[in-house]
Design a protein around this motif. Structure first.
Motif, mmCIF file in Angstrom:
data_model
loop_
_atom_site.group_PDB
_atom_site.id
_atom_site.type_symbol
_atom_site.label_atom_id
_atom_site.label_comp_id
_atom_site.label_asym_id
_atom_site.label_seq_id
_atom_site.Cartn_x
_atom_site.Cartn_y
_atom_site.Cartn_z
ATOM 1 N N VAL A 264 -1.198 5.987 20.902
ATOM 2 C CA VAL A 264 -0.495 5.989 19.627
ATOM 3 C C VAL A 264 -0.654 7.333 18.919
ATOM 4 O O VAL A 264 0.116 7.689 18.049
ATOM 5 N N PRO B 143 4.173 10.411 15.498
ATOM 6 C CA PRO B 143 3.955 10.795 14.107
ATOM 7 C C PRO B 143 3.414 9.602 13.327
ATOM 8 O O PRO B 143 3.958 8.509 13.444
ATOM 9 N N PRO B 144 2.318 9.751 12.584
ATOM 10 C CA PRO B 144 1.755 8.617 11.856
ATOM 11 C C PRO B 144 2.707 8.125 10.769
ATOM 12 O O PRO B 144 3.445 8.901 10.184
ATOM 13 N N ILE B 145 2.653 6.838 10.559
ATOM 14 C CA ILE B 145 3.479 6.241 9.512
ATOM 15 C C ILE B 145 2.525 5.620 8.506
ATOM 16 O O ILE B 145 1.576 4.952 8.885
ATOM 17 N N LYS B 146 2.775 5.855 7.251
ATOM 18 C CA LYS B 146 1.866 5.315 6.243
ATOM 19 C C LYS B 146 2.328 3.947 5.772
ATOM 20 O O LYS B 146 3.521 3.698 5.622
ATOM 21 N N ALA B 147 1.343 3.069 5.576
ATOM 22 C CA ALA B 147 1.661 1.782 4.968
ATOM 23 C C ALA B 147 1.880 2.023 3.478
ATOM 24 O O ALA B 147 1.317 2.958 2.906
ATOM 25 N N PHE C 150 1.607 -2.582 -0.250
ATOM 26 C CA PHE C 150 1.051 -3.423 0.814
ATOM 27 C C PHE C 150 -0.478 -3.414 0.772
ATOM 28 O O PHE C 150 -1.123 -4.452 0.849
ATOM 29 N N LYS C 151 -1.047 -2.222 0.604
ATOM 30 C CA LYS C 151 -2.512 -2.124 0.537
ATOM 31 C C LYS C 151 -3.068 -2.922 -0.641
ATOM 32 O O LYS C 151 -4.081 -3.612 -0.533
ATOM 33 N N ARG D 107 -1.707 -5.515 -1.999
ATOM 34 C CA ARG D 107 -1.584 -6.940 -1.676
ATOM 35 C C ARG D 107 -2.705 -7.401 -0.753
ATOM 36 O O ARG D 107 -3.225 -8.504 -0.866
ATOM 37 N N MET D 108 -3.078 -6.524 0.177
ATOM 38 C CA MET D 108 -4.139 -6.856 1.127
ATOM 39 C C MET D 108 -5.470 -7.055 0.418
ATOM 40 O O MET D 108 -6.268 -7.905 0.770
ATOM 41 N N LYS D 109 -5.686 -6.203 -0.599
ATOM 42 C CA LYS D 109 -6.949 -6.310 -1.340
ATOM 43 C C LYS D 109 -6.934 -7.559 -2.209
ATOM 44 O O LYS D 109 -7.941 -8.237 -2.374
ATOM 45 N N GLN E 236 -5.704 -10.424 -1.669
ATOM 46 C CA GLN E 236 -5.942 -11.713 -1.006
ATOM 47 C C GLN E 236 -7.425 -12.076 -0.887
ATOM 48 O O GLN E 236 -7.764 -13.206 -0.591
ATOM 49 N N PHE E 237 -8.323 -11.111 -1.167
ATOM 50 C CA PHE E 237 -9.750 -11.450 -1.085
ATOM 51 C C PHE E 237 -10.451 -11.471 -2.430
ATOM 52 O O PHE E 237 -11.658 -11.439 -2.514
#
Lengths: 86, 193
Positions: free
Chosen positions: A65, A69-73, A77-78, A80-82, A84-85
């Motif tokens: 991978v 070329p890297p793709i940023k989230a 989204f980040k 939302r991820m935080k 959930q906890f």
């Protein structure tokens, strides 16, 4: 259609045989018919070459991978991820 | 290994981009890539007791993500059987690529051959791999699910047939059609830049 005419015009079947020959043992008849067709058909020779190149690039695609070329989230989204906890 | 909410948040900060980028290239859709990353963090959090610290956190998370991707491709998404699908699409496939007025031979121009003649290393260059991901995204999902299995775990035909419940002859037709569609797309990309 005569036998040779059929052999010389079955691009579709020849390409499938050529794909199978990479993994399976073909019967003698299949092998000979494939070789005769390939000898005279530049389109199928071409397909064979491209098929190998597709294998090579697909393997790289799934193994490595870092060459892409890297793709940023998204930040959303980040967040939302935080969330959930909490 | 103590993993609390604090660590969890720092995982998200440190690894989300990396995992997302990987997932995106594998599945080609933003929403699905996000779901996979989210599931990965959830599984990691639930399984935090099993992480023993021998592998780096990044490697550990990647291993979880890779399994999620394998499951993703195994999920049967479409209810039609493969043989019905292949029968229904046979005619349009043959009309697109074979010349019915010339004994059904290939109808494509032979000289369109840029990528098999490309220099060594081009196929794994960023440019080419970008084209590849675009072309994979465009493939019919039915074909793609089987085709991708061939490479994702380097599996033999026999196992893939069992997994997807297809006959060996249908399998080779699927591989053949996938490669035909893919090379046509790749040749176009190469020509158009």
């Amino acid at each position: 259609m005569g036998y040779f005419s059929r052999i010389l015009n079955n691009c579709n079947e020849t390409c499938i045989l050529s794909l199978r020959s990479k993994e399976e043992k073909l019967s003698l008849k299949q092998k000979i018919e494939m070789k005769i067709h390939l000898r005279f058909c530049t389109c199928c020779q071409n397909f064979e070459k491209q098929s190998d190149k597709i294998d090579e690039s697909m393997k790289a695609f799934f193994e490595n991978v870092d060459i892409k070329p890297p793709i940023k989230a998204s930040d959303d989204f980040k967040a939302r991820m935080k969330e959930q906890f909490k | 290994m103590q993993v609390n909410t604090l660590n969890y948040n720092s995982w998200v900060d440190k690894y989300t981009d990396y995992l997302f980028s990987f997932a995106y290239y594998k599945v080609g859709k933003k929403e699905e890539a996000e779901d996979l990353v989210q599931e990965t963090f959830l599984s990691a959090y639930k399984g935090r007791e099993t992480y023993n610290g021998t592998a780096s956190e990044k490697t550990w998370l990647m291993a979880i993500l890779k399994n999620k991707i394998i499951d993703y491709y195994r999920k049967p998404k479409i209810t039609d059987s493969f043989s019905t699908y292949l029968d229904q699409t046979e005619e349009s496939f043959e009309h697109s690529f074979f010349d019915q007025d010339n004994y059904g031979r290939w109808s494509e121009k032979v000289e369109d051959n840029y990528f098999s003649k490309a220099a060594d290393g081009y196929l794994i260059s960023k440019e080419f791999q970008k084209f590849l991901s675009i072309c994979l995204e465009k493939m019919p999902s039915k074909l793609k699910a089987v085709f991708v299995s061939k490479y994702i775990e380097d599996e033999k035909a026999e196992n893939i047939c069992k997994e997807h419940d297809i006959t060996s002859s249908n399998y080779w037709v699927i591989i053949f059609r996938s490669k035909t569609l893919l090379r046509t797309c790749l040749e176009k990309k190469g020509v158009l830049g």
